[in-house]
Scaffold this motif. Structure first.
Motif, mmCIF file in Angstrom:
data_model
loop_
_atom_site.group_PDB
_atom_site.id
_atom_site.type_symbol
_atom_site.label_atom_id
_atom_site.label_comp_id
_atom_site.label_asym_id
_atom_site.label_seq_id
_atom_site.Cartn_x
_atom_site.Cartn_y
_atom_site.Cartn_z
ATOM 1 N N ASN A 143 -9.526 -1.915 1.521
ATOM 2 C CA ASN A 143 -8.676 -1.411 2.790
ATOM 3 C C ASN A 143 -7.477 -1.707 2.387
ATOM 4 O OD1 ASN A 143 -10.499 -0.271 4.416
ATOM 5 N ND2 ASN A 143 -11.006 -1.818 4.993
ATOM 6 N N HIS A 144 -7.083 -2.763 1.354
ATOM 7 C CA HIS A 144 -5.254 -3.594 0.981
ATOM 8 C C HIS A 144 -4.799 -2.398 0.941
ATOM 9 C CE1 HIS A 144 -2.569 -6.125 -0.372
ATOM 10 N NE2 HIS A 144 -2.573 -5.490 -1.076
ATOM 11 N N LEU A 146 -5.675 1.144 -0.086
ATOM 12 C CA LEU A 146 -5.475 2.623 1.256
ATOM 13 C C LEU A 146 -4.194 1.979 1.655
ATOM 14 C CD1 LEU A 146 -9.017 3.401 2.079
ATOM 15 C CD2 LEU A 146 -7.562 4.219 0.377
ATOM 16 N N ASP A 147 -3.864 0.839 2.621
ATOM 17 C CA ASP A 147 -3.006 0.655 3.438
ATOM 18 C C ASP A 147 -1.748 0.691 2.731
ATOM 19 O OD1 ASP A 147 -4.628 0.267 5.318
ATOM 20 O OD2 ASP A 147 -4.498 -1.967 5.237
ATOM 21 N N GLU A 148 -1.198 0.270 1.584
ATOM 22 C CA GLU A 148 -0.447 0.532 0.954
ATOM 23 C C GLU A 148 0.405 1.956 0.413
ATOM 24 O OE1 GLU A 148 1.864 -2.404 -0.375
ATOM 25 O OE2 GLU A 148 0.777 -3.695 1.245
ATOM 26 N N GLU A 150 -0.903 3.994 2.223
ATOM 27 C CA GLU A 150 -0.443 5.425 2.470
ATOM 28 C C GLU A 150 0.667 5.044 3.487
ATOM 29 O OE1 GLU A 150 -1.856 5.732 7.848
ATOM 30 O OE2 GLU A 150 -2.852 4.505 6.359
ATOM 31 N N ARG A 151 1.300 3.289 3.567
ATOM 32 C CA ARG A 151 2.754 3.432 3.696
ATOM 33 C C ARG A 151 3.687 4.020 2.895
ATOM 34 N NH1 ARG A 151 0.535 -2.146 5.603
ATOM 35 N NH2 ARG A 151 0.382 -2.884 3.498
ATOM 36 N N SER A 152 2.841 4.242 1.642
ATOM 37 C CA SER A 152 4.232 4.326 0.266
ATOM 38 C C SER A 152 3.783 6.509 0.326
ATOM 39 C CB SER A 152 3.448 4.345 -0.918
ATOM 40 O OG SER A 152 3.854 2.816 -0.916
ATOM 41 N N HIS A 154 4.113 7.465 3.469
ATOM 42 C CA HIS A 154 4.281 7.995 4.207
ATOM 43 C C HIS A 154 6.121 7.426 4.279
ATOM 44 C CE1 HIS A 154 6.377 6.280 8.015
ATOM 45 N NE2 HIS A 154 5.793 6.856 9.045
#
Length: 208
Positions: A143-144, A146-148, A150-152, A154
Motif C-alpha cells: 500500500n505504501h 501504491l500511495d506514493e 498515486e501521489r506522483s 497526481h
C-alpha cells in the motif's frame, strides 16, 4: 445506454403505509400491475435500440430478463463517479427518463469485456468514441508504494493540465541560470579592465 434510474419496481414496496386486501388474488393483481409498469419502462428503453444497458442503480430479475430477451446486455450498480467518466468517453448522456428516444444520446465503443486485474474483475471498454477520460491501473508490492505512485501520478497529471491550460513554459534544469550566465559573459566582453574580470567571475558562478 448509460442511465441512472430505478429498475427494482417489480416487487411490491410498502414503506410507512399499509395496504389491506381481502384475498390473495388482489395481492397478485398488485404484483402484476407493478410488472406491467416495469415492462412499459423497459419497452421505452428498448425504443432507443441499445446494445448495452449500464445503470447506476440495481436492476432486478424481471427487467433484466426482459432486456436479455431483447438481446441487451445489462451492467448494474455502476460506480457514480465512474458513470460520469464513462459517459464522457462513450459520448453518451446519463438518462433518467426515456420519453424521447434519440440515437445521439447513446454512446459507442468497439468492444466490452470482463478482465482480471490481480484478484479483481473489471469491465473494460475499448475503442471508445471520445478520449475525454481513461483508466490508469497502478500495481505495486504494498500500500505504501501504491500511495506514493498515486501521489506522483497526481502531480504529473496536474502539471499536464496546467500545461494544456497555459502554454507559457518556464524551462527547468538550470536553463534560466545558463541564459543569465551567457548574458553576463557577453557583457564582460564589452567592458575593459579589472571590472571585466569581476563580471566574468560572476558569469562562471552562475554556470556552477
Amino acid at each position: 445506454m448509460v442511465a441512472n434510474t430505478q429498475m427494482d419496481a417489480d416487487k411490491v414496496k410498502i414503506m410507512g403505509s399499509k395496504v389491506k386486501v381481502d384475498s390473495i388474488m388482489k395481492v397478485a393483481d398488485i404484483e402484476e400491475a407493478e410488472k406491467q409498469k416495469m415492462k412499459r419502462k423497459v419497452d421505452k428503453i428498448l425504443a432507443y435500440k441499445p446494445d448495452v444497458f449500464i445503470n447506476r442503480q440495481l436492476v432486478y430479475n424481471y427487467p433484466e430478463q426482459l432486456l436479455a430477451d431483447a438481446g441487451v446486455m445489462v451492467i448494474e450498480h455502476a460506480d457514480f463517479d465512474g458513470m460520469e467518466r464513462l459517459a464522457a468517453v462513450l459520448g453518451a448522456e446519463i438518462l433518467s427518463t426515456f420519453d424521447d428516444p434519440k440515437s445521439d444520446v447513446l454512446g459507442s465503443c468497439a468492444g466490452i469485456e470482463e478482465i482480471m486485474i490481480g484478484e479483481d474483475k473489471v469491465i473494460k471498454f475499448a475503442g471508445c468514441q471520445r478520449n475525454e477520460a481513461c483508466s490508469i491501473v497502478l500495481r505495486g508490492s504494498g500500500n505504501h508504494i501504491l500511495d506514493e505512485a498515486e501521489r506522483s501520478l497526481h502531480d504529473a497529471i496536474c502539471v499536464l493540465v496546467s500545461a494544456v491550460k497555459n502554454h507559457r513554459t518556464i524551462y527547468g534544469g538550470g536553463n534560466a541560470e545558463i541564459r543569465m550566465s551567457l548574458a553576463v559573459h557577453d557583457l564582460a566582453n564589452t567592458v575593459e579592465g579589472k571590472q571585466a574580470l569581476a563580471i566574468e567571475a560572476f558569469s562562471r558562478a552562475l554556470r556552477q
